[in-house]
Design a protein around this motif. Structure first.
Motif, mmCIF file in Angstrom:
data_model
loop_
_atom_site.group_PDB
_atom_site.id
_atom_site.type_symbol
_atom_site.label_atom_id
_atom_site.label_comp_id
_atom_site.label_asym_id
_atom_site.label_seq_id
_atom_site.Cartn_x
_atom_site.Cartn_y
_atom_site.Cartn_z
ATOM 1 N N GLY A 39 0.829 -1.207 0.000
ATOM 2 C CA GLY A 39 0.000 0.000 0.000
ATOM 3 C C GLY A 39 0.860 1.252 0.000
ATOM 4 O O GLY A 39 1.975 1.267 0.511
ATOM 5 N N ALA A 40 0.321 2.312 -0.539
ATOM 6 C CA ALA A 40 1.054 3.570 -0.627
ATOM 7 C C ALA A 40 0.948 4.389 0.657
ATOM 8 O O ALA A 40 1.738 5.281 0.881
ATOM 9 C CB ALA A 40 0.525 4.388 -1.799
ATOM 10 N N MET A 41 -0.040 4.089 1.511
ATOM 11 C CA MET A 41 -0.255 4.896 2.703
ATOM 12 C C MET A 41 0.356 4.204 3.920
ATOM 13 O O MET A 41 -0.025 3.095 4.265
ATOM 14 C CB MET A 41 -1.761 5.108 2.930
ATOM 15 C CG MET A 41 -2.042 5.954 4.135
ATOM 16 S SD MET A 41 -3.757 6.502 4.317
ATOM 17 C CE MET A 41 -4.683 5.011 4.248
ATOM 18 N N ALA A 42 1.301 4.865 4.542
ATOM 19 C CA ALA A 42 1.914 4.340 5.756
ATOM 20 C C ALA A 42 1.186 4.939 6.960
ATOM 21 O O ALA A 42 0.914 6.129 6.995
ATOM 22 C CB ALA A 42 3.388 4.704 5.799
ATOM 23 N N LEU A 43 0.880 4.123 7.937
ATOM 24 C CA LEU A 43 0.175 4.579 9.127
ATOM 25 C C LEU A 43 1.050 4.384 10.349
ATOM 26 O O LEU A 43 1.749 3.391 10.471
ATOM 27 C CB LEU A 43 -1.129 3.798 9.313
ATOM 28 C CG LEU A 43 -2.138 3.910 8.188
ATOM 29 C CD1 LEU A 43 -3.288 2.976 8.432
ATOM 30 C CD2 LEU A 43 -2.634 5.335 8.065
ATOM 31 N N THR A 44 0.991 5.330 11.256
ATOM 32 C CA THR A 44 1.685 5.212 12.525
ATOM 33 C C THR A 44 0.782 5.756 13.624
ATOM 34 O O THR A 44 -0.171 6.476 13.359
ATOM 35 C CB THR A 44 3.010 6.019 12.539
ATOM 36 O OG1 THR A 44 2.707 7.381 12.285
ATOM 37 C CG2 THR A 44 3.984 5.502 11.500
ATOM 38 N N ALA A 45 1.096 5.421 14.832
ATOM 39 C CA ALA A 45 0.354 5.938 15.980
ATOM 40 C C ALA A 45 1.363 6.589 16.919
ATOM 41 O O ALA A 45 2.493 6.123 17.048
ATOM 42 C CB ALA A 45 -0.390 4.818 16.692
ATOM 43 N N ALA A 46 0.956 7.652 17.543
ATOM 44 C CA ALA A 46 1.845 8.345 18.465
ATOM 45 C C ALA A 46 1.046 8.793 19.679
ATOM 46 O O ALA A 46 -0.130 9.102 19.580
ATOM 47 C CB ALA A 46 2.472 9.563 17.787
ATOM 48 N N ARG A 47 1.717 8.823 20.785
ATOM 49 C CA ARG A 47 1.125 9.340 22.012
ATOM 50 C C ARG A 47 1.770 10.689 22.277
ATOM 51 O O ARG A 47 2.994 10.815 22.274
ATOM 52 C CB ARG A 47 1.399 8.374 23.158
ATOM 53 C CG ARG A 47 0.783 8.813 24.440
ATOM 54 C CD ARG A 47 0.937 7.750 25.498
ATOM 55 N NE ARG A 47 0.302 8.209 26.701
ATOM 56 C CZ ARG A 47 0.847 8.139 27.895
ATOM 57 N NH1 ARG A 47 2.015 7.572 28.052
ATOM 58 N NH2 ARG A 47 0.217 8.601 28.939
#
Length: 155
Positions: A39-47
């Motif tokens: 996929g072209a969209m990279a996802l990350t999560a941050a606090r």
């Protein structure tokens, strides 16, 4: 005599259509796909953390004279919080009512002064919170960080 010829042709046409349909074998379609792609969209999560207490400088006072008093809270320096694109100072009075909410990117958003009031209106514990937010560009959505809280006690 032409009318009698049409009468026998209709059943023959219907019978031919039925036989044609019965002779056609209907089978389900089968397909097989073998391919991989990323996929072209990279996802990350941050606090979004609270500012470290030892990195924030706050001056606070509850000045009184006779029957009048004034609460003051000012943030003189603070570091930016990781992942935040907006920082806020919030001041809450002893009754739990938010009295001030300031954008800390502006000098006017870094300090609160209650104005001169009677001592009875200001007495109690005032709370201030400093926190970072991530405001989503071109949207009203935002993610709220953890607050650094402190207090000011007015007699």
């Amino acid at each position: 005599m032409q009318g009698k010829g049409i009468i026998w042709q209709v059943p023959v046409i219907i019978m031919a259509a039925i036989l044609l349909v019965m002779g056609v074998q209907v089978s389900p379609a089968h397909a097989r796909f073998n391919d991989t792609d990323t996929g072209a969209m990279a996802l990350t999560a941050a606090r979004i953390p609270a500012p470290a207490a030892n990195t924030v400088a706050v001056t606070k006072s509850c000045d009184s004279f006779l029957w009048f008093a004034q609460a003051k809270i000012s943030v003189t320096s603070f570091p930016t919080v990781p992942f935040a694109n907006y920082h806020e100072l919030k001041v809450i009075d002893p009754d739990g009512v938010v009295q001030f909410s300031g954008d800390m990117s502006k000098s006017s958003g870094r300090s609160y002064t209650s104005g001169v009031q009677s001592i009875s209106n200001l007495s109690g514990t005032w709370t201030y919170q400093i926190r970072g937010y991530y405001k989503v560009p071109n949207s009203t959505n935002s993610w709220t960080g953890q607050p650094l809280s402190g207090t000011l006690n007015c007699p």
